[in-house]
Design an enzyme around this catalytic site. Structure first.
Site, PDB file in Angstrom:
ATOM      1  N   SER A   1       3.043   5.257  -6.368  1.00 17.50           N
ATOM      2  CA  SER A   1       2.574   3.992  -5.812  1.00 17.50           C
ATOM      3  C   SER A   1       3.618   3.373  -4.876  1.00 17.50           C
ATOM      4  O   SER A   1       3.946   3.936  -3.848  1.00 17.50           O
ATOM      5  CB  SER A   1       2.199   3.034  -6.943  1.00 17.50           C
ATOM      6  OG  SER A   1       1.531   1.902  -6.463  1.00 17.50           O
TER       7      SER A   1
ATOM      8  N   ASP B   1       0.796  -0.234   0.198  1.00 16.69           N
ATOM      9  CA  ASP B   1       1.891   0.590  -0.298  1.00 16.69           C
ATOM     10  C   ASP B   1       1.530   2.057  -0.095  1.00 16.69           C
ATOM     11  O   ASP B   1       0.534   2.376   0.564  1.00 16.69           O
ATOM     12  CB  ASP B   1       2.190   0.275  -1.761  1.00 16.69           C
ATOM     13  CG  ASP B   1       0.999   0.536  -2.679  1.00 16.69           C
ATOM     14  OD1 ASP B   1      -0.134   0.642  -2.171  1.00 16.69           O
ATOM     15  OD2 ASP B   1       1.190   0.623  -3.905  1.00 16.69           O
TER      16      ASP B   1
END
Length: 437
Positions: A92, A230
């Site tokens: 992530s 992200d």
């Protein structure tokens, strides 16, 4: 083994092909017969995807390989492929040296606590149902996942005006956002759109500091909105037309208020701002607090009367759409809101805000430090909860001290309704943490 958002850690240390193989074996041995596997652009992603797929197939599961895909695309694909589970190979927002594994149900919800523990137990015990040569699972590629995701987003929103949007993909897997916005008639400019798992343009986490180029670009052009993701696009943050980076607490309050109605609930972790409570109160709704981590928010969001869930870090969940944090969906929802209600800066201005201070303290002894912190807090405060870390409420505000679920950090957060109250609470909490570490 599982943190607040799956398995994460440094490649070659915490996260290895051995671990990925074991997780694949555990999933198949638990009866997940068809599993979708996708990855973000990190350099290690392909080999870890190969390893988890090999483990699945060794124990008889069939694998659907997406290749590079946003985490919400992987989560949605479980249902689209009539699969039993999904695996995102991703860390992530973590740095490029890290990677990890996140597991998904057909509903799009991450594996819950019981499911994660079952997989972890099989990995610890090396309990795998290995199949003979004629019982191995098959494997195939599915190339249409991004197309399906873009279509789902196009059907979820109705952006009436021709907005100009700047999308900072962050060298990650979130290119589907630009495609979906363009389908809705928006004029889209992308930044850092070339996938690169070393994240050369900026850190993966879309903070205000990391997104300097985005807010400068939006402010210098006629753009109506800026969007940042992200590395795996489960997160979304935003910038107003004048280049103001919107805080996650304000964005959470805005989304929650606009989604909820009288009697509804919104789910958010216990470290979010009082502004969220106040914004929900305006529409007769209220906040239900969870442990920190989007998996816990998703679990609560699956309950009746919960119409929205989110984290100030940029994870946003609309349970009627999908139970995974979907950054591209959030981007489209925000663009739709701007066309319906007016400029983002005006909407942000409607949200009450209070001083909030946050810091991280690095330590390699999180558990021991948290035990000392809990004991110290219990000696000095009355209104204390320990569901996730140590949270203290006072007449002036609150503070929270908790160990990060994915990094060697203790996080300190304090909020008051005045600057002085926030500072005093933050200093008190920080002093306790410094003493304990």
């Amino acid at each position: 083994m599982f943190g607040t958002s799956g398995i994460r850690g440094e490649v070659g240390d915490v996260v290895t092909c051995d671990l990925a193989l074991a997780v694949g074996r555990a999933l198949a041995s638990e009866g997940y017969e068809k599993v979708v596997v996708g990855r973000d652009p990190r350099e290690s992603g392909e080999m870890l995807s190969d390893a988890v797929s090999a483990g699945l197939r060794e124990c008889g599961a069939d694998v659907v390989r997406l290749g590079q895909a946003a985490t919400p695309t992987v989560a949605r694909s479980v249902g689209w492929q009539d699969a039993d589970a999904g695996v995102s190979v991703t860390a992530s927002h973590n740095p490029a040296k890290d990677n990890g594994l996140k597991l998904w149900n057909p509903s799009g919800q991450a594996f819950d606590t019981a499911q994660r523990e079952t997989i972890a137990e099989r990995v610890r015990e090396e309990d795998a149902d290995l199949r003979p040569w004629d019982g191995l699972g098959g494997q195939r590629r599915w190339e249409e996942a991004d197309e399906y995701h873009a279509t789902a987003l196009d059907e979820a929103v109705d952006i009436e005006d021709d907005l100009t949007v700047v999308v900072d993909v962050g060298n990650g897997a979130g290119g589907v956002t630009a495609e979906a916005l363009q389908r809705q008639g928006c004029t889209v400019t992308t930044l850092n759109a070339q996938p690169d798992g070393s994240f050369p343009a900026r850190p993966s986490e879309p903070t205000e500091e990391a997104c300097t180029r985005l807010w400068q670009t939006v402010a210098a052009t006629d753009a109506d909105l800026g969007i940042a993701h992200d590395g795996d696009a489960d997160r979304m943050q935003a910038v107003t037309a004048d280049g103001e980076f919107v805080s996650g607490d304000v964005l959470l309050a805005l989304f929650a208020r606009e989604t909820a109605s009288e009697g509804d609930l919104a789910a958010a972790p216990l470290n979010v701002s009082l502004a969220v409570d106040d914004a929900l109160a305006e529409v007769g709704a209220s906040l239900t607090r969870t442990k920190v981590g989007d998996v816990f928010v998703a679990e609560r969001a699956a309950e009746p009367n919960v119409t929205f869930g989110g984290e100030e870090s940029g994870a946003w969940i609309w349970p009627e759409e999908i139970l995974c944090p979907d950054g591209p969906l959030a981007a489209c929802k925000l663009a739709e809101l701007v066309t319906e209600r007016g400029p983002l800066a005006d909407l942000v201005g409607e949200i009450p805000t209070y001083p909030i201070e946050r810091t991280n303290v690095r330590t390699d002894e999180k558990e021991a430090a948290m035990e000392r912190i809990a004991a110290e807090v219990a000696d000095h405060y009355e209104d204390v909860t320990t569901d996730d870390g140590v949270r203290v409420e006072t007449d002036d505000g609150w503070f929270l001290v908790r160990a990060s679920g994915t990094q060697p950090l203790i996080r300190v957060t304090a909020e008051g309704r005045t600057e002085l109250q926030a500072e005093e609470l933050f200093e008190a909490a920080s002093e306790i943490v410094e003493k304990a570490t």
